[in-house]
Scaffold this active site. Structure first.
Site, short mmCIF file in Angstrom:
data_model
loop_
_atom_site.label_atom_id
_atom_site.label_comp_id
_atom_site.label_asym_id
_atom_site.label_seq_id
_atom_site.Cartn_x
_atom_site.Cartn_y
_atom_site.Cartn_z
CD GLU A 448 -3.24 0.39 2.22
OE1 GLU A 448 -3.95 1.37 2.14
OE2 GLU A 448 -3.06 -0.30 2.92
CD GLU A 727 -4.12 -0.12 9.15
OE1 GLU A 727 -5.06 0.47 8.10
OE2 GLU A 727 -3.51 -1.11 9.03
#
Length: 851
Positions: A448, A727
Site C-alpha cells: 500500500e 493501525e
C-alpha cells in the site's frame, strides 16, 4: 544611530533550510530575533541583497515577508542580510544567507529526457545511463540539474552526487515532477569526466497499491540531466542528456519498493545500448519545496539469535523504515544472501502476514571479495526484525538498520512524569518519521504505502508541531490540487494511483468525508502553525471546489447517501469489516461539511475575498442548522449515540442550545465511563475525543482515557512493547498473535493524533494566532502526573511550557520568543495574564490538592 544588542538570525528562504535550487525568484524571507530586553519590539527592518543598497520597511513582520527586490533570474546566486530596528536602535546585520535559484523556465533546459532503447525494460536489470564529458581549464563552479522517470542515483567520476535517497521522490508525475540541483564542483576535474546514473523503478514504474498493478505513470524509465560548468574565466559550458548518451545494465537484477531488490555483485562485461530522446513536457518540472529523502539515522542491531525453526533473526530495537546494511566476510562467488523484513514476530518467527503481498526481501549474489557490505539503494522496508540466510555466522556488529525518510527538521518535544506516556509520544514521533517519506503515507511496509488523505487530515496538527512540515505538506497539497477532479472530488490517496481501480463509491468521484476534507483542513493547519497565508491563496480553488462538491450532494442541508469511510476502524468493528462503526456516516459527513465550509469562509476573509467569505459562512451556518435539525434531539442526544458523534458535535459547535451542549457533554462522559475508559472511537473520533471531554468540563476523564492500558487504548500497544503507533488498537492481540484483519499495520500514525492534545492541553502550549505569533498557555494538570512540558520551535523562535506539582504547590515556567506574545491561564481559575517575550514563572497552590 544607536547599536541595539539584539541579534538577528540568518535569513530563511520560503520554508527551505537549504537555499540551493529555489523554485522562485522572489522567495519570502523569515528571521528570528534574540534579545534580553523584555521591552524590545521590532518597528522596522532593512534587507540587503548582495552589496546593493538596503531596502527599508516600517513593519514588525519577520515571518514570510515579501521579497523587496526584482525577482532573481534562473541560476542566480544571491546573498541576503537583514537588520531590524526597535525605534531608533538598529541591530547589527544578520549573518549572510545565500540562496540560488534553479531553472525557473522550461526554456532553461537544453537537455531532453532520454530512455534506454534496448535495455531497462520492465523485468530487466536496472539500467545505467552514462556519458563522458571533456572539460577544459580551471573549474570555478558546477551544477547538475537532474530528475527521472523512476528513481535515480548519480555518480561523477565514481563519487556520489548528493546525499538524496530515492530522488526525485513521488509527485503527481503527469502534472508535477521535481528536479534536484546538485553542487558538483568538487567532483569534477579538467579533462574527461564520466557521469553515470542508475535508474530504478521507484514509484513511477514499480508496483503501487494492493491490486498488483505496475507502471502507473509509464513503462519506460528515463533521465533528464543538465551539467553546467562555470570556468574561472567566467565562461559557461552546458552538457545535457541527449542521443550521445549510452545505456548499460547494472548488477541490480530486480528492484521494487514493495518486493525489494536483487543484486548480482559478480563482475561481468556490461551489455550496452543506445538511448532514445523522448518528447516530454518540461513545463511540469518544479523545484522541491521541502527537504529530500535522506539517511536520517543508522541503528546497530540489538541482538541476533536463532528462531525455533533454525532461522537467523536480528532485532534492531525499534520499528523503523529503511534498509538493512550487512557486512559479509569471506564470501564465495555465486553464494546467495537473502534478507527478509517484518515489523513483529509471531511464534518466534518473522510475522510477515501483515505485509500481504509485499515480499519485502532483498537478495544478493556474492562475488569472492574478502569483505562485502550489502545494502540496497532502490527500495525501502518497514521493519524491526530481519531474517538473514546465506551467511554462516551473522553477528550483531555486522548489521545496521539504515533509516531513511524526508529529512524534516525536528521542532516539537513533549515530556512528562509517566514513562508510558512518554513512550507513546516517542512512538508517535517514530511513526511520523517512518511514514513521512516524500509523501505522508499510511504505512511503510505492506502492499500500500499510499498518501491517504484521511490520515494526514487528522494528523496534520500533530505533524506540524513535531516537525517543520510546511514545505513537505505544501508540496503534497499541490499534488492534491493537481489530482483533484474537475467537479471538486478529492481522491482517497494523493498522488492518485487508485483512479483506474473500480471506485468504492461506484462512480469514480470520491466524496469521502474526513478524507477529502484534507483539501481544506491541511492548508488551514499550515497557515495556523506556520503563518503561511500563501498556501491558502494557492490552494483556495481546491478548498472551495471540495466544499462545493459536497454541498451539491446534500438534501435539506445534510448528506444523503453514497460511499463513506465513516469512523474508520471503530474498535467495535470486526476484523473483516473495518467500515462497521457506531457513528452514522451521515453524521460524520454533514459535520465535516460544516467544518470545511467554515474554514473556507475564514480563508476567504483572510485573503480579502469578501463575497466568498459571506457565501461559505452562510453555508456553514445552514449546515450546522441542518445537522441540529436532522441529527440532534431536543435534549441534545445526537443520532447514533456514539462517542464520535458527540465529539464532532461538541468540538465543531453543532449544538445550538446550551442545554443540548450540556446533555452532550454528560452523555459523552457516560459513554466513556460505561466503556471502562477504553477507546471507542475510530479515525474520525479519536483526534477529537479528548478535546470534547475537556470542553465539556471532563478533563479528568480525558486523562483517564489517555492513561488507560487495557485494550483498546493508546497505552495498550505500549504495554505490548510497541515502538510505533499501530493501525488498529489491537493490531497485536494480548496473546501475542497478530490481528487477523487485513488492515493490520504496526506503523500507522493516524491514531497518534492525540499527541496534539498532549501538547496543547496536558502541557498547555497552543497557537492562538498564525505562526504562534500569539500563544495560549493553558495547562490542565491532573493528579496522575507530577510534571509535564512541551517545547516547540515556532517561526519566531523557541516557545516552551513546563509545569510541576510538588509539596502542594504548582509551578509553571513559560518561554515566549521575540516577536510573539502569550496569554497565560493558570489552573486556579484566575484572570489570564498577558506576557511578552522572555521567560516567566508562577507558583500557586496545586489545584489537584484542592477539594
Amino acid at each position: 544611530m544607536t547599536q541595539d544588542p539584539a541579534t538577528v538570525s540568518a535569513v530563511r528562504f520560503e520554508h527551505r533550510d537549504e537555499g540551493l535550487g529555489l523554485g522562485t525568484g522572489a522567495p519570502r524571507l523569515s528571521w528570528q530575533v534574540r534579545t534580553d530586553d523584555p521591552a524590545w519590539r521590532q518597528t522596522a527592518y532593512e534587507i540587503r541583497l548582495d552589496d546593493g543598497p538596503a531596502v527599508r520597511v516600517e513593519s514588525g513582520e519577520q515571518v514570510l515577508v515579501r521579497w523587496p527586490f526584482d525577482p532573481l533570474p534562473s541560476r542566480t546566486r544571491a546573498t541576503v542580510r537583514v537588520r531590524v530596528a526597535a525605534g531608533e536602535r538598529w541591530t547589527a546585520w544578520s549573518p549572510p544567507a545565500t540562496a540560488e535559484t534553479g531553472l525557473l523556465e522550461p526554456g532553461d533546459w537544453s537537455a531532453r529526457f532520454i530512455s534506454p532503447r534496448t535495455l531497462g525494460a520492465a523485468g530487466s536489470p536496472a539500467p545505467v545511463l552514462s556519458r563522458t564529458v571533456a572539460l577544459r581549464g580551471e573549474i570555478a563552479a558546477a551544477r547538475l540539474y537532474a530528475t527521472a522517470h523512476g528513481v535515480y542515483r548519480a555518480t561523477l567520476n565514481g563519487g556520489r552526487v548528493g546525499d538524496e535517497v530515492l530522488a526525485p521522490g513521488w509527485t503527481s508525475y503527469h502534472h508535477r515532477l521535481r528536479y534536484q540541483v546538485h553542487d558538483v564542483t568538487a567532483l569534477l576535474r579538467p579533462g574527461d569526466n564520466t557521469l553515470d546514473v542508475l535508474l530504478g523503478n521507484g514509484w513511477y514504474r514499480g508496483r503501487l497499491g494492493w491490486t498488483g498493478r505496475r507502471a502507473h505513470y509509464g513503462d519506460r524509465l528515463a533521465l533528464l540531466a543538465q551539467l553546467e560548468v562555470t570556468y574561472a574565466d567566467g565562461s559557461v559550458e552546458v552538457s545535457g542528456t541527449d542521443e550521445r548518451w549510452s545505456a548499460s545494465n547494472s548488477g541490480v537484477l530486480h528492484d521494487d519498493l514493495y518486493d525489494g531488490q536483487r543484486t548480482d555483485l559478480r563482475p561481468v562485461a556490461p551489455e550496452t545500448g543506445p538511448v532514445d530522446v523522448l518528447d516530454e513536457d518540461l513545463g511540469r518540472l518544479v523545484a522541491p519545496e521541502g527537504p529530500p529523502v535522506r539517511v536520517t539515522e543508522v541503528l546497530p542491531a540489538v541482538s541476533v539469535w536463532q528462531s525455533p525453526s533454525g532461522r537467523t533473526l536480528a532485532d534492531f530495537g525499534q520499528n523503523v523504515v529503511g534498509r538493512v546494511r550487512l557486512r559479509v566476510r569471506g564470501a564465495t562467488a555465486g553464494a546467495e544472501v537473502v534478507v527478509r523484513h517484518a515489523e513483529v514476530l509471531e511464534d518466534g518467527e518473522l510475522g510477515t502476514r501483515p505485509l500481504r503481498s509485499a515480499k519485502a526481501t532483498d537478495s544478493y549474489v556474492l562475488d569472492d571479495a574478502a569483505e562485502t557490505m550489502l545494502e540496497p539503494e532502490l527500495t525501502f522496508h518497514g521493519f524491526r526484525y530481519a531474517e538473514i540466510s546465506g551467511v554462516p555466522d551473522v553477528r550483531a556488529e555486522d548489521l545496521q538498520a539504515v533509516v531513511v525518510g524526508s529529512d524534516l527538521r525536528r521542532t516539537g518535544w513533549f515530556s512528562c512524569s509517566d514513562p508510558d506516556l512518554e513512550q507513546l509520544h516517542d512512538n508517535v514521533v517514530r511513526s511520523m518519521r517512518g511514514n513521512f517519506l516524500d509523501v505522508p503515507t499510511d504505512c511503510p511496509q505492506r502492499d500500500e504505502r499510499l498518501g491517504w488523505t484521511g490520515d494526514i487530515q487528522v494528523f496534520s496538527p500533530t505533524a506540524s508541531f513535531l516537525f517543520d512540515t510546511a514545505g513537505f505538506l505544501g508540496s503534497w497539497l499541490a499534488d492534491l490540487a493537481a489530482d483533484q477532479l474537475p467537479d471538486g472530488s478529492v481522491p482517497y490517496v494523493i498522488p492518485d494511483v487508485l483512479r483506474d481501480i473500480p471506485d468504492m463509491a461506484g462512480d469514480g468521484h470520491p466524496t469521502a468525508a474526513a478524507w477529502g476534507d484534507a483539501a481544506t483542513v491541511v492548508p488551514w493547519v499550515l497557515h495556523q502553525r506556520f503563518g503561511d497565508a500563501g498556501v491558502l491563496e494557492r490552494q483556495f480553488g481546491s478548498m472551495r471546489g471540495w466544499v462545493d462538491r459536497i454541498a451539491s450532494l446534500t438534501t435539506d442541508g445534510v448528506w444523503t447517501g453514497g460511499f463513506q469511510f465513516g469512523d474508520w476502524l471503530d474498535p467495535t468493528a470486526p476484523p473483516d469489516d473495518p467500515f462497521a462503526a457506531k457513528a452514522d456516516p451521515g453524521v460524520v459527513a454533514t459535520a465535516h461539511l460544516a467544518r470545511s465550509a467554515e474554514i473556507v469562509a475564514q480563508a476567504a476573509a483572510l485573503l480579502g475575498r469578501d463575497a466568498d467569505a459571506k457565501h461559505y459562512a452562510g453555508l456553514a451556518d445552514r449546515t450546522r442548522e441542518a445537522f441540529a435539525r436532522t441529527y440532534v434531539a431536543a435534549d441534545g442526544a445526537v443520532h447514533s449515540d456514539a462517542p464520535t458523534a458527540y465529539a464532532l458535535a461538541v468540538c465543531w459547535a453543532l449544538l445550538p442550545e446550551a442545554e443540548q451542549r450540556q446533555y452532550a457533554g454528560r452523555r459523552l462522559a457516560e459513554l466513556v465511563r460505561e466503556n471502562g475508559f477504553r477507546i471507542s472511537t475510530g479515525f474520525v473520533g479519536t483526534p477529537l475525543i479528548a478535546d470534547a471531554l475537556t470542553a465539556c468540563g471532563h478533563a479528568g476523564l480525558a486523562y483517564r482515557l489517555l492513561l488507560e492500558k487495557s485494550c483498546p487504548s493508546w497505552l495498550y500497544p505500549v504495554t505490548m512493547g510497541a515502538t510505533t503507533i499501530w493501525e488498529r488498537w489491537d493490531s497485536m492481540l494480548p496473546d501475542g498473535s497478530i490481528n487477523p484483519g487485513e488492515m493490520t499495520s504496526f506503523n500507522h500514525y493516524a491514531l497518534g493524533a492525540v499527541a496534539d492534545w498532549m501538547h496543547r492541553t496536558v502541557a498547555g502550549l497552543a497557537p492562538a494566532a498564525p505562526g504562534y505569533r500569539e500563544i495560549t498557555v493553558r495547562p490542565l494538570p491532573d493528579a496522575a502526573l507530577d510534571h509535564a512540558a512541551a517545547r516547540h520551535l515556532t517561526p519566531y523562535g523557541e516557545a516552551s511550557v513546563a509545569w510541576r506539582r510538588a509539596d502542594g504547590r504548582f509551578s509553571l515556567d513559560v518561554a515566549v520568543p521575540v516577536g510573539a506574545r502569550a496569554t497565560v491561564h493558570l489552573p486556579d481559575g484566575g484572570e489570564p495574564v498577558a506576557v511578552g517575550h522572555g521567560r516567566h514563572s508562577w507558583t500557586i497552590t496545586d489545584p489537584c490538592t484542592l477539594p
